[in-house]
Design an enzyme around this catalytic site. Structure first.
Site, PDB file in Angstrom:
ATOM      1  N   GLU A  28      -3.036  -4.622  -3.014  1.00 40.29           N
ATOM      2  CA  GLU A  28      -3.509  -5.567  -4.034  1.00 40.29           C
ATOM      3  C   GLU A  28      -3.599  -4.885  -5.397  1.00 40.29           C
ATOM      4  OE1 GLU A  28      -4.776  -4.869  -1.080  1.00 40.29           O
ATOM      5  OE2 GLU A  28      -5.842  -6.566  -0.212  1.00 40.29           O
TER       6      GLU A  28
ATOM      7  N   CYS B  11     -10.584  -3.551  -4.111  1.00 38.21           N
ATOM      8  CA  CYS B  11      -9.543  -4.472  -4.597  1.00 38.21           C
ATOM      9  C   CYS B  11     -10.167  -5.748  -5.152  1.00 38.21           C
ATOM     10  CB  CYS B  11      -8.556  -4.799  -3.487  1.00 38.21           C
ATOM     11  SG  CYS B  11      -7.464  -3.404  -3.146  1.00 38.21           S
TER      12      CYS B  11
ATOM     13  N   ASN C 180       0.828  -1.205   0.000  1.00 38.11           N
ATOM     14  CA  ASN C 180       0.000   0.000   0.000  1.00 38.11           C
ATOM     15  C   ASN C 180       0.863   1.257   0.000  1.00 38.11           C
ATOM     16  OD1 ASN C 180       0.491  -1.008   2.681  1.00 38.11           O
ATOM     17  ND2 ASN C 180      -1.104   0.295   3.527  1.00 38.11           N
TER      18      ASN C 180
ATOM     19  N   CYS D 177     -10.126  -5.367   0.453  1.00 33.83           N
ATOM     20  CA  CYS D 177     -11.287  -4.471   0.472  1.00 33.83           C
ATOM     21  C   CYS D 177     -12.130  -4.667  -0.784  1.00 33.83           C
ATOM     22  CB  CYS D 177     -10.831  -3.021   0.618  1.00 33.83           C
ATOM     23  SG  CYS D 177     -10.208  -2.285  -0.906  1.00 33.83           S
TER      24      CYS D 177
ATOM     25  N   CYS E 206      -4.261   0.707  -2.372  1.00 30.43           N
ATOM     26  CA  CYS E 206      -4.068  -0.547  -1.641  1.00 30.43           C
ATOM     27  C   CYS E 206      -3.002  -1.417  -2.303  1.00 30.43           C
ATOM     28  CB  CYS E 206      -5.360  -1.348  -1.631  1.00 30.43           C
ATOM     29  SG  CYS E 206      -6.697  -0.643  -0.691  1.00 30.43           S
TER      30      CYS E 206
ATOM     31  N   GLU F  66       0.381   5.209   0.600  1.00 28.63           N
ATOM     32  CA  GLU F  66      -0.543   6.231   1.105  1.00 28.63           C
ATOM     33  C   GLU F  66      -0.131   7.619   0.630  1.00 28.63           C
ATOM     34  OE1 GLU F  66      -0.969   5.497   5.333  1.00 28.63           O
ATOM     35  OE2 GLU F  66      -2.087   3.655   4.926  1.00 28.63           O
TER      36      GLU F  66
HETATM   37  N1  THU Z   1      -5.340  -1.456   2.473  1.00 32.46           N
HETATM   38  C1  THU Z   1      -4.780  -2.299   1.559  1.00 32.46           C
HETATM   39  O1  THU Z   1      -3.630  -2.132   1.138  1.00 32.46           O
HETATM   40  N2  THU Z   1      -5.536  -3.334   1.103  1.00 32.46           N
HETATM   41  C2  THU Z   1      -6.820  -3.575   1.474  1.00 32.46           C
HETATM   42  O2  THU Z   1      -7.454  -4.472   0.940  1.00 32.46           O
HETATM   43  C3  THU Z   1      -7.433  -2.777   2.528  1.00 32.46           C
HETATM   44  C4  THU Z   1      -6.659  -1.623   3.022  1.00 32.46           C
HETATM   45  C5  THU Z   1      -4.555  -0.331   2.934  1.00 32.46           C
HETATM   46  C6  THU Z   1      -5.100   1.015   2.515  1.00 32.46           C
HETATM   47  C7  THU Z   1      -4.517   1.922   3.576  1.00 32.46           C
HETATM   48  O3  THU Z   1      -3.212   2.305   3.178  1.00 32.46           O
HETATM   49  C8  THU Z   1      -4.419   1.030   4.805  1.00 32.46           C
HETATM   50  O4  THU Z   1      -4.490  -0.304   4.334  1.00 32.46           O
HETATM   51  C9  THU Z   1      -5.498   1.277   5.835  1.00 32.46           C
HETATM   52  O5  THU Z   1      -6.762   1.201   5.268  1.00 32.46           O
END
Ligand code: THU
Length: 160
Positions: free
Chosen positions: A75, A115, A62, A112, A73, A64
């Site tokens: 994935e 994704c 991920n 999520c 994210c 940010e």
């Molecule tokens: N996140 C992911 O990388 N994958 C997911 O399927 C859910 C959330 C990340 C997004 C964000 O950077 C952190 O996790 C908190 O939500």
């Protein structure tokens, strides 16, 4: 009126060591990728590793952003990287792992919804299922045989 029941059959492994060796290898790549995540805001690091039919493994984590919705994210970073680099490659497996810098995650962290939708696009196009394995930092690992098992009533290009 008729009732529609939708069932998903998932497998639960007690620990990563119960997984077949080749899947442990992919999950370990996801762990490696996870540690390089850029997650200063959530302190929640996620790693994803995809195995292609060629046996090559590509990974992502991920990323940010100070403008929160501009992040992405793990994935989707991984699957878009695979799509950009190997446009026609089939993805056989994705392994996902998450670690919080605030507490130990012992439960499997499912991808999520956004994704799941992004992964579904590739699975539909390649016409073969992509196995999805996901876990926390430690503990149980869940396996879905297909993205469709995680995304019932999938929206795909057949609707367009
Ligand atoms: N996140 C992911 O990388 N994958 C997911 O399927 C859910 C959330 C990340 C997004 C964000 O950077 C952190 O996790 C908190 O939500």
């Amino acid at each position: 009126m008729k009732k529609l029941t939708i069932e998903s059959h998932l497998e639960v492994f007690d620990t990563i060591s119960e997984l077949p060796d080749n899947i442990q290898k992919i999950m370990n790549k996801a762990h490696e990728a996870r540690e390089n995540a850029y997650a200063p805001y959530s302190q929640f690091k996620v790693g994803a590793a995809l195995e292609l039919a060629s046996g090559e493994i590509v990974s992502g984590n991920n990323q940010e952003n100070a403008a929160f919705p501009s992040g992405l994210c793990a994935e989707r970073v991984a699957v878009f990287y695979a799509g950009a680099t190997y446009p026609n490659a089939k993805i056989t497996t994705i392994a996902i792992t998450a670690r919080s810098l605030k507490h130990i995650i012992t439960t499997p962290i499912a991808p999520c919804g956004a994704c799941r939708q992004s992964l579904a696009e590739y699975e539909v196009n390649q016409k073969s299922p992509m196995a999805v394995y996901f876990m926390g930092e430690t503990g149980k690992v869940i396996r879905a045989n297909s993205v469709k098992d995680l995304l019932p009533l999938i929206f795909d290009n057949s609707y367009l």
